[in-house]
Design a protein around this motif. Structure first.
Motif, mmCIF file in Angstrom:
data_model
loop_
_atom_site.group_PDB
_atom_site.id
_atom_site.type_symbol
_atom_site.label_atom_id
_atom_site.label_comp_id
_atom_site.label_asym_id
_atom_site.label_seq_id
_atom_site.Cartn_x
_atom_site.Cartn_y
_atom_site.Cartn_z
ATOM 1 N N ARG A 60 -5.983 6.368 -3.373
ATOM 2 C CA ARG A 60 -5.915 4.904 -3.350
ATOM 3 C C ARG A 60 -6.620 4.350 -2.115
ATOM 4 O O ARG A 60 -7.346 3.354 -2.184
ATOM 5 C CB ARG A 60 -4.462 4.423 -3.370
ATOM 6 C CG ARG A 60 -3.840 4.405 -4.754
ATOM 7 C CD ARG A 60 -2.498 3.682 -4.752
ATOM 8 N NE ARG A 60 -1.458 4.396 -4.049
ATOM 9 C CZ ARG A 60 -0.693 5.331 -4.582
ATOM 10 N NH1 ARG A 60 -0.822 5.652 -5.846
ATOM 11 N NH2 ARG A 60 0.228 5.937 -3.862
ATOM 12 N N GLU A 61 -6.424 4.987 -0.964
ATOM 13 C CA GLU A 61 -7.057 4.516 0.263
ATOM 14 C C GLU A 61 -8.574 4.692 0.205
ATOM 15 O O GLU A 61 -9.325 3.808 0.625
ATOM 16 C CB GLU A 61 -6.478 5.245 1.472
ATOM 17 C CG GLU A 61 -5.061 4.825 1.788
ATOM 18 C CD GLU A 61 -4.448 5.590 2.943
ATOM 19 O OE1 GLU A 61 -5.174 6.337 3.642
ATOM 20 O OE2 GLU A 61 -3.236 5.451 3.153
ATOM 21 N N ARG A 68 0.816 -1.217 0.000
ATOM 22 C CA ARG A 68 0.000 0.000 0.000
ATOM 23 C C ARG A 68 0.852 1.271 0.000
ATOM 24 O O ARG A 68 0.513 2.248 -0.652
ATOM 25 C CB ARG A 68 -0.919 0.001 1.222
ATOM 26 C CG ARG A 68 -1.909 1.164 1.208
ATOM 27 C CD ARG A 68 -2.812 1.172 2.407
ATOM 28 N NE ARG A 68 -3.778 0.084 2.360
ATOM 29 C CZ ARG A 68 -4.720 -0.090 3.286
ATOM 30 N NH1 ARG A 68 -4.814 0.735 4.305
ATOM 31 N NH2 ARG A 68 -5.563 -1.105 3.192
ATOM 32 N N ARG A 93 -2.344 11.161 -4.128
ATOM 33 C CA ARG A 93 -2.523 9.868 -4.802
ATOM 34 C C ARG A 93 -2.753 8.769 -3.770
ATOM 35 O O ARG A 93 -3.592 7.891 -3.968
ATOM 36 C CB ARG A 93 -1.309 9.545 -5.679
ATOM 37 C CG ARG A 93 -1.267 10.346 -6.967
ATOM 38 C CD ARG A 93 -0.190 9.833 -7.915
ATOM 39 N NE ARG A 93 1.145 9.853 -7.368
ATOM 40 C CZ ARG A 93 2.009 10.849 -7.507
ATOM 41 N NH1 ARG A 93 1.684 11.921 -8.197
ATOM 42 N NH2 ARG A 93 3.211 10.773 -6.973
ATOM 43 N N GLN A 94 -2.008 8.810 -2.668
ATOM 44 C CA GLN A 94 -2.171 7.783 -1.630
ATOM 45 C C GLN A 94 -3.546 7.891 -0.993
ATOM 46 O O GLN A 94 -4.199 6.876 -0.751
ATOM 47 C CB GLN A 94 -1.077 7.909 -0.572
ATOM 48 C CG GLN A 94 -1.115 6.814 0.470
ATOM 49 C CD GLN A 94 -0.888 5.436 -0.114
ATOM 50 O OE1 GLN A 94 -0.141 5.269 -1.054
ATOM 51 N NE2 GLN A 94 -1.552 4.445 0.434
ATOM 52 N N GLN A 128 -15.868 -0.193 -7.211
ATOM 53 C CA GLN A 128 -14.486 -0.216 -7.695
ATOM 54 C C GLN A 128 -14.441 -0.737 -9.125
ATOM 55 O O GLN A 128 -13.756 -0.166 -9.979
ATOM 56 C CB GLN A 128 -13.611 -1.094 -6.797
ATOM 57 C CG GLN A 128 -13.321 -0.484 -5.447
ATOM 58 C CD GLN A 128 -12.415 -1.367 -4.607
ATOM 59 O OE1 GLN A 128 -11.640 -2.160 -5.131
ATOM 60 N NE2 GLN A 128 -12.509 -1.224 -3.297
#
Length: 180
Positions: free
Chosen positions: A136-137, A34, A132-133, A147
């Motif tokens: 993603r989370e 992750r 971006r992180q 999704q």
């Protein structure tokens, strides 16, 4: 794929930290999967050479392993990783700069100002990496059906609503409102 792997993909940073600290190797692997993109983005922004970049990457994960059970706020793990990565990169840049031979009589040598690290691009890249992180989370928190829908809509080229309808088993008229 069993339910525990799926549960790990939906786990919060604090849950992953707690599980990894308790010795769960799958939780540790999920942390690495992750957060590697975040760490690598910070390293790229610091413009380290390949060897130093690899050292920084490994050192950050080692530091996390050393501090895993003692993090004050496990939910703030992404920020901890960014700060730790940045500090390690700066340490390596300082070490490299201090060990580089410098001849003040060499006219081709860079001036002292050229040796200083400009943090502006690093801050901008850091913000992009954090965004971006976070994306993603947030994406990982969506139901699996949402999704899949977003992946189909964001494909290059995007899938047509008719294709999406067939793949997800939903009416064509529901694709747009569900996307919203």
């Amino acid at each position: 794929m069993d339910g525990s792997v799926d549960a790990l993909s939906q786990a919060t940073p604090a849950e992953l930290v707690a599980s990894a600290a308790a010795g769960d190797e799958r939780a540790w692997s999920r942390l690495v999967d992750r957060y590697s993109p975040l760490i690598l983005a910070v390293i790229r922004a610091c413009q380290l050479n390949r060897v130093d970049a690899a050292d920084a990457y490994q050192t950050v994960w080692l530091r996390l392993l050393e501090h895993l059970g003692r993090l004050r706020d496990p939910a703030a793990l992404p920020r901890w990783l960014v700060v730790t990565t940045r500090r390690e990169c700066y340490r390596l840049l300082r070490t490299e700069r201090l060990s580089r031979p410098f001849d003040p009589h060499d006219e081709a040598a860079p001036g002292a100002a050229a040796l200083l690290v400009d943090t502006t691009p690093i801050d901008e890249e850091l913000l992009r990496a954090e965004r971006r992180q976070a994306l993603r989370e947030a994406f990982a928190q969506l139901p699996a059906r949402c999704q899949r829908l977003l992946r189909l809509l964001l494909a290059d080229p995007p899938a047509r609503y008719q294709q999406i309808s067939e793949q997800l088993g939903m009416p064509v008229g529901s694709v747009g409102p569900t996307q919203g």
